[in-house]
Design an enzyme around this catalytic site. Structure first.
Site, PDB file in Angstrom:
ATOM      1  N   GLY A   1       0.867  -1.082  -0.005  1.00 22.07           N
ATOM      2  CA  GLY A   1      -0.030  -0.203  -0.217  1.00 22.07           C
ATOM      3  C   GLY A   1       0.851   1.415   0.240  1.00 22.07           C
ATOM      4  N   ASN A   2       0.117   2.406   0.595  1.00 28.65           N
ATOM      5  CA  ASN A   2       1.096   3.544   0.465  1.00 28.65           C
ATOM      6  C   ASN A   2       2.279   3.673   1.406  1.00 28.65           C
ATOM      7  OD1 ASN A   2      -0.457   3.534   2.795  1.00 28.65           O
ATOM      8  ND2 ASN A   2      -1.384   5.468   2.591  1.00 28.65           N
TER       9      ASN A   2
ATOM     10  N   THR B   1      -4.253  -2.412  -1.245  1.00 28.77           N
ATOM     11  CA  THR B   1      -4.642  -2.458   0.018  1.00 28.77           C
ATOM     12  C   THR B   1      -6.149  -2.160   0.229  1.00 28.77           C
ATOM     13  OG1 THR B   1      -4.766  -0.544   1.939  1.00 28.77           O
ATOM     14  CG2 THR B   1      -4.719   0.180  -0.423  1.00 28.77           C
TER      15      THR B   1
ATOM     16  N   ASP C   1      -7.812  -0.505   2.027  1.00 32.33           N
ATOM     17  CA  ASP C   1      -8.093   0.853   2.394  1.00 32.33           C
ATOM     18  C   ASP C   1      -8.531   1.787   1.120  1.00 32.33           C
ATOM     19  OD1 ASP C   1      -7.551   0.041   4.924  1.00 32.33           O
ATOM     20  OD2 ASP C   1      -5.593   1.154   5.319  1.00 32.33           O
TER      21      ASP C   1
ATOM     22  N   MET D   1     -12.570  -1.012   9.268  1.00 34.33           N
ATOM     23  CA  MET D   1     -10.974  -0.672   9.055  1.00 34.33           C
ATOM     24  C   MET D   1     -10.945   0.513   8.047  1.00 34.33           C
ATOM     25  SD  MET D   1      -8.910  -4.110   8.802  1.00 34.33           S
ATOM     26  CE  MET D   1      -8.394  -5.075  10.504  1.00 34.33           C
TER      27      MET D   1
HETATM   28  N1  LIG Z   1       8.218   5.827   6.826  1.00 34.67           N
HETATM   29  C1  LIG Z   1       8.582   4.555   6.736  1.00 34.67           C
HETATM   30  N2  LIG Z   1      10.007   4.411   6.761  1.00 34.67           N
HETATM   31  C2  LIG Z   1      10.538   3.096   6.746  1.00 34.67           C
HETATM   32  N3  LIG Z   1       9.871   2.146   6.091  1.00 34.67           N
HETATM   33  C3  LIG Z   1       8.521   2.356   5.896  1.00 34.67           C
HETATM   34  C4  LIG Z   1       7.834   3.652   6.072  1.00 34.67           C
HETATM   35  N4  LIG Z   1       6.555   3.599   5.847  1.00 34.67           N
HETATM   36  C5  LIG Z   1       6.409   2.011   5.403  1.00 34.67           C
HETATM   37  N5  LIG Z   1       7.310   1.277   5.691  1.00 34.67           N
HETATM   38  C6  LIG Z   1       7.879   0.002   4.955  1.00 34.67           C
HETATM   39  O1  LIG Z   1       6.610  -0.500   4.488  1.00 34.67           O
HETATM   40  C7  LIG Z   1       5.979  -1.572   4.976  1.00 34.67           C
HETATM   41  C8  LIG Z   1       4.492  -1.538   4.875  1.00 34.67           C
HETATM   42  O2  LIG Z   1       4.007  -0.117   5.070  1.00 34.67           O
HETATM   43  P1  LIG Z   1       2.585  -0.273   6.042  1.00 34.67           P
HETATM   44  O3  LIG Z   1       2.280   1.160   5.967  1.00 34.67           O
HETATM   45  O4  LIG Z   1       2.718  -1.154   7.017  1.00 34.67           O
HETATM   46  O5  LIG Z   1       1.608  -0.799   4.866  1.00 34.67           O
HETATM   47  P2  LIG Z   1       0.783  -0.536   3.548  1.00 34.67           P
HETATM   48  O6  LIG Z   1       1.960  -0.562   2.405  1.00 34.67           O
HETATM   49  O7  LIG Z   1      -0.184  -1.653   3.090  1.00 34.67           O
HETATM   50  O8  LIG Z   1       0.499   0.966   3.597  1.00 34.67           O
HETATM   51  C9  LIG Z   1       6.429  -1.278   6.582  1.00 34.67           C
HETATM   52  O9  LIG Z   1       6.441  -2.526   6.969  1.00 34.67           O
HETATM   53  C10 LIG Z   1       7.913  -0.598   6.551  1.00 34.67           C
HETATM   54  O10 LIG Z   1       8.717  -1.763   5.946  1.00 34.67           O
HETATM   55  O1  LIG Z   2      -3.468  -3.982  13.409  1.00 34.24           O
HETATM   56  P1  LIG Z   2      -2.826  -3.649  12.186  1.00 34.24           P
HETATM   57  O2  LIG Z   2      -1.582  -4.661  11.928  1.00 34.24           O
HETATM   58  O3  LIG Z   2      -2.467  -2.205  12.222  1.00 34.24           O
HETATM   59  O4  LIG Z   2      -3.687  -3.888  10.978  1.00 34.24           O
HETATM   60  C1  LIG Z   2      -4.833  -3.135  10.705  1.00 34.24           C
HETATM   61  C2  LIG Z   2      -4.735  -2.267   9.671  1.00 34.24           C
HETATM   62  O5  LIG Z   2      -4.406  -2.650   8.506  1.00 34.24           O
HETATM   63  C3  LIG Z   2      -5.322  -2.351   7.496  1.00 34.24           C
HETATM   64  O6  LIG Z   2      -6.251  -3.451   7.324  1.00 34.24           O
HETATM   65  C4  LIG Z   2      -4.783  -2.176   6.271  1.00 34.24           C
HETATM   66  O7  LIG Z   2      -3.571  -1.512   6.216  1.00 34.24           O
HETATM   67  P2  LIG Z   2      -2.386  -1.300   5.105  1.00 34.24           P
HETATM   68  O8  LIG Z   2      -3.089  -1.633   3.703  1.00 34.24           O
HETATM   69  O9  LIG Z   2      -2.042   0.225   5.141  1.00 34.24           O
HETATM   70  O10 LIG Z   2      -1.403  -2.208   5.479  1.00 34.24           O
HETATM   71  C5  LIG Z   2      -5.804  -1.018   8.179  1.00 34.24           C
HETATM   72  O11 LIG Z   2      -7.335  -0.850   7.456  1.00 34.24           O
HETATM   73  C6  LIG Z   2      -5.850  -1.444   9.557  1.00 34.24           C
HETATM   74  O12 LIG Z   2      -5.774  -0.022  10.390  1.00 34.24           O
HETATM   75 MG   LIG Z   3      -1.500   1.797   4.011  1.00 32.94          MG
END
Ligand SMILES: Nc1ncnc2c1ncn2[C@@H]1O[C@H](COP(=O)(O)OP(=O)(O)O)[C@@H](O)[C@H]1O
Ligand SMILES: O=P(O)(O)OC[C@H]1O[C@](O)(COP(=O)(O)O)[C@@H](O)[C@@H]1O
Ligand SMILES: [Mg+2]
Length: 404
Positions: A116-117, A145, A147, A192
């Site tokens: 995701g983001n 994602t 979201d 969520m």
């Molecule tokens: N600000 C950050 N600095 C370093 N690593 C990051 C940062 N944001 C995200 N990551 C990396 O990307 C992974 C996934 O980001 P996360 O926000 O948990 O989920 P998603 O990609 O689904 O939005 C994190 O576990 C981490 O390894």
């Molecule tokens: O308890 P955790 O690990 O934060 O997971 C819950 C979160 O993950 C999600 O299901 C998915 O988030 P991401 O796609 O950013 O990883 C969110 O909607 C929710 O807040």
């Molecule tokens: Mg995300």
């Protein structure tokens, strides 16, 4: 956004790509992995999976996916959750320094990150780290994602299936509560979506009659007001005798304070665990109104429930995996892969434009006075969710108006 036609030349074909799944899984995240593996096979590219993403890379936990047969790829496509295992490990400067070297050691010329983001941000800093280390590595983000918060995309793979689950659950919980309204009158359902309300808004698909669930939807994009909330619950109760209210997990007051967040929600690494709004609000209703209210959390099922997968979502998730391999073969780098104008084309967005950013629900999709989504939103949502079954029978349908 730059439109790219996939034209593979008979020049150098890269030998190995590395793939990982990061962040929260989805019901269709493995469709994307299946798309990557099958397109790699078609092009004789070796594909290695990182088990639990960067944690696996650091520990040397790598799995070769190149030789999966067609039946196994089909089973992968059908399986929810992240097949490779995921991770939320924060990438520190010292980890970042190691990543290009470790990928090179595996022979990887490309890194495809399905996420995701947050992942797009991570992909960009890895791409920069590789350049700093003078390592030739093509880094591509492959969107997923539940979201739907990634900027620049019409909808993100994973969202349509989660939206379908939410809408089905809210509809069925509403039917359950209406049956039980002599005993219990209010349910607050938490959905969520982090700090945006796409998934909470999806509950609006459940409503096929003014009296039907959900009666009220609260999005994190709108400042939350407790007094207004209590009067809206009261008004709906007086009208229908029961109330289903949906809240996005990220709802917050005007000053930015989260509604009902637990004191343990802030993690050391700065990220946040959401949850707690519905419990808090159900208590508030029980204390302020003469009704019985209960909180309902839709649980992790909303991001993994196989039976609610949307066929459109499955197909789009698979296609984006195939397109990511095309983009890799075309030499693309430091970009998120997006859909193009036709099935075989992709477009690209620079990772630096999408990483860590957030796409909110536009004001045209939500009416903050009625706390309902608009017809324009439902029209958009139906494309992501696909067919929708309204065949349930209520007393209303056989001409009997149930007493309030
Ligand atoms: N600000 C950050 N600095 C370093 N690593 C990051 C940062 N944001 C995200 N990551 C990396 O990307 C992974 C996934 O980001 P996360 O926000 O948990 O989920 P998603 O990609 O689904 O939005 C994190 O576990 C981490 O390894
Ligand atoms: O308890 P955790 O690990 O934060 O997971 C819950 C979160 O993950 C999600 O299901 C998915 O988030 P991401 O796609 O950013 O990883 C969110 O909607 C929710 O807040
Ligand atoms: Mg995300």
């Amino acid at each position: 956004m730059q439109e790219v036609l996939h034209k593979r030349e008979n020049g150098k074909i890269p030998k190995t790509i590395i793939v990982a799944q990061t962040g929260g899984p989805s019901a269709v995240i493995n469709c994307t992995l299946a798309g990557i593996v099958s397109r790699c096979q078609e092009n004789q590219v070796k594909v290695l999976g990182l088990v639990n993403a960067f944690e696996g890379l650091l520990a040397g936990n790598i799995v070769d996916l190149s030789g999966l047969d067609a039946e196994t790829i089909q089973r992968l496509y059908s399986t929810p959750g992240a097949f490779l295992g995921s991770s939320r490990l924060q990438l520190t400067a010292s980890i970042l320094k190691k990543i290009p070297y470790l990928i090179k050691k595996l022979g990887g010329e490309g890194l495809l990150l399905i996420g995701g983001n947050g992942t797009m941000f991570a992909a960009h800093i890895i791409s920069e780290a590789a350049k700093m280390e003078n390592t030739a590595l093509q880094v591509l983000g492959v969107p997923k994602t539940i979201d739907n918060d990634i900027v620049g995309l019409e909808r993100t793979p994973g969202f349509g299936s989660a939206a379908k689950y939410v809408a089905q659950a809210v509809r069925d919980i509403g039917i359950d509560l209406e049956a039980m309204k002599t005993f219990e009158q209010v349910r607050i359902i938490e959905v969520m979506g982090r700090s945006v309300g796409w998934l909470a808004a999806a509950a609006g698909l459940a409503k096929n009659h003014p009296a039907a669930s959900p009666h009220l939807i609260y999005l994190p994009e709108q400042p939350f007001d407790e007094n207004e909330f209590i009067s809206e619950i009261k008004r709906a109760y007086e009208k229908y005798g029961f109330v289903v209210a949906v809240v996005g997990e990220g709802v917050k007051y005007q000053d930015g304070t989260p509604v009902g967040a637990s004191p343990f929600a802030e993690l050391d690494n700065g990220s946040r665990i959401y949850g707690g709004a519905a419990n808090y609000l159900a208590d508030l209703v029980n204390n302020r109104l003469d009704v019985r209210a209960r909180a309902q959390d839709l649980t992790m099922a909303q991001r993994c429930f196989k039976l609610s997968r949307s066929p459109v979502d499955e197909k789009e998730a698979y296609t984006i995996g195939q397109l990511a391999v095309n983009a890799f073969l075309d030499g693309c780098d430091d970009s998120m892969v997006c859909y193009g104008m036709s099935e075989d084309t992709y477009s690209l967005l620079p990772l630096s434009d999408v990483g860590g950013k957030e796409k909110s629900v536009p004001t045209a999709y939500y009416d903050k006075h009625t706390k309902q989504v608009t017809p324009a939103f439902l029209e958009w949502l139906r494309l992501a969710v696909g067919d929708w079954d309204y065949s349930y029978l209520t007393l209303r349908d056989i001409g009997y108006e149930r007493p309030r």
